[in-house]
Design an enzyme around this catalytic site. Structure first.
Site, PDB file in Angstrom:
ATOM      1  N   HIS A  58       0.853  -1.197   0.000  1.00  0.00           N
ATOM      2  CA  HIS A  58       0.000   0.000   0.000  1.00  0.00           C
ATOM      3  C   HIS A  58       0.884   1.242   0.000  1.00  0.00           C
ATOM      4  O   HIS A  58       2.025   1.211   0.471  1.00  0.00           O
ATOM      5  CB  HIS A  58      -0.890   0.006   1.250  1.00  0.00           C
ATOM      6  CG  HIS A  58      -2.085  -0.888   1.152  1.00  0.00           C
ATOM      7  ND1 HIS A  58      -3.095  -0.883   2.092  1.00  0.00           N
ATOM      8  CD2 HIS A  58      -2.437  -1.801   0.209  1.00  0.00           C
ATOM      9  CE1 HIS A  58      -4.015  -1.773   1.741  1.00  0.00           C
ATOM     10  NE2 HIS A  58      -3.641  -2.341   0.610  1.00  0.00           N
ATOM     11  N   GLU A  60       0.914   3.948   1.792  1.00  0.00           N
ATOM     12  CA  GLU A  60       1.418   4.386   3.101  1.00  0.00           C
ATOM     13  C   GLU A  60       2.603   3.537   3.555  1.00  0.00           C
ATOM     14  O   GLU A  60       3.584   4.046   4.108  1.00  0.00           O
ATOM     15  CB  GLU A  60       0.332   4.284   4.177  1.00  0.00           C
ATOM     16  CG  GLU A  60      -0.934   5.072   3.916  1.00  0.00           C
ATOM     17  CD  GLU A  60      -2.010   4.222   3.250  1.00  0.00           C
ATOM     18  OE1 GLU A  60      -1.717   3.546   2.246  1.00  0.00           O
ATOM     19  OE2 GLU A  60      -3.151   4.240   3.738  1.00  0.00           O
ATOM     20  N   CYS A  88      -6.161   1.778   5.924  1.00  0.00           N
ATOM     21  CA  CYS A  88      -6.748   0.521   6.393  1.00  0.00           C
ATOM     22  C   CYS A  88      -6.117   0.157   7.742  1.00  0.00           C
ATOM     23  O   CYS A  88      -5.247   0.870   8.243  1.00  0.00           O
ATOM     24  CB  CYS A  88      -6.503  -0.586   5.358  1.00  0.00           C
ATOM     25  SG  CYS A  88      -4.776  -1.126   5.291  1.00  0.00           S
ATOM     26  N   CYS A  91      -2.242  -0.155   7.603  1.00  0.00           N
ATOM     27  CA  CYS A  91      -1.535   1.127   7.470  1.00  0.00           C
ATOM     28  C   CYS A  91      -1.719   1.984   8.724  1.00  0.00           C
ATOM     29  O   CYS A  91      -0.782   2.646   9.169  1.00  0.00           O
ATOM     30  CB  CYS A  91      -2.012   1.862   6.224  1.00  0.00           C
ATOM     31  SG  CYS A  91      -1.571   0.967   4.715  1.00  0.00           S
TER      32      CYS A  91
END
Lengths: 159, 159
Positions: A58, A60, A88, A91
């Site tokens: 992801h 992040e 999420c 993260c």
């Protein structure tokens, strides 16, 4: 929030959105992130799950990985993370572990958001760090980009 | 759970504990993890937060990173993750994103556990994947190792 902070948040979120557009162009769910310290960008990344074949790629997480090299410490003092979609659980957990003081995100994530939607991991009194949250900066632009991506793919959103 | 499964879980948790002991010897919070597919270990790792200076270098994350190279896909079908401490929010989120079907962990984490203690991210009906959880396998051994580490360090546990 002062006008100067609003301008700063819009400036950096525009960079994160530009990264999300690069993800879009590469066939990845369009999410971008930047990490800023003292008005300097120290990391930028976009979602690369498909290309990297990694479930944890992801935006992040990739930005946090990059920033840790610059910072040379797992504590990210005086940083702000800008991301175009609500983090999420993974993260958000990483943001708490990195002790990032402030997160600015654009669009809410009704399916997996962990900064207020399904959970609020960033501000859980039971954990050992609390994060200031600003949301909604360029939310419409980020949502439109995500919607356009999933319409093109004709599959359900599954970041 | 059948006797064969109990034996299998103890066998692989013993490997994860051996990795946790390596973390201990290197001055890292002693947590180890292995990922197994069809009775073959496809990834092993231990916590490396201090050495890597990265907030996300938990055992589970490093194991997931390694396994994704072997699997070549972000979906970890037919895998089991063994870890000596209950996963935190970040790691539990990553386990869900990787669609790992089963997690076996040793000790509960009262401060940050996200597989039943503070949260149960692994079995949240709102997320798009649910994980089978087995806990308590070599829990005493893992707890003793963690306790010994923090007593030696004389600082509060902060994985």
């Amino acid at each position: 929030m002062t006008g100067q902070n609003v301008d700063r948040d819009r400036f950096w979120m525009a960079q994160a959105l530009a990264l999300a557009r690069r993800a879009f162009d590469e066939g990845e769910v369009p999410v971008g992130a930047v990490i800023v310290r003292e008005d300097v960008c120290i990391a930028e990344a976009y979602n690369l799950r498909e290309h990297s074949r990694s479930p944890i790629a992801h935006a992040e997480m990739l930005a946090i990985q990059e920033a840790s090299k610059t910072i040379g410490n797992w504590r990210f003092t005086d940083t702000t993370l800008y991301v175009t979609l609500e983090p999420c659980a993974m993260c958000a957990g990483a943001i708490v572990l990195a002790r990032i003081p402030k997160v600015v995100y654009a669009a809410n994530d009704p399916k997996a958001g962990a900064a207020g939607t399904l959970y609020n991991i960033l501000q859980d009194e039971r954990l050992n760090h609390r994060v200031e949250i600003v949301s909604g900066v360029f939310a419409d632009e980020s949502s439109a980009l995500l919607k356009s991506f999933f319409q093109q793919r004709r599959r359900p959103p599954d970041k």
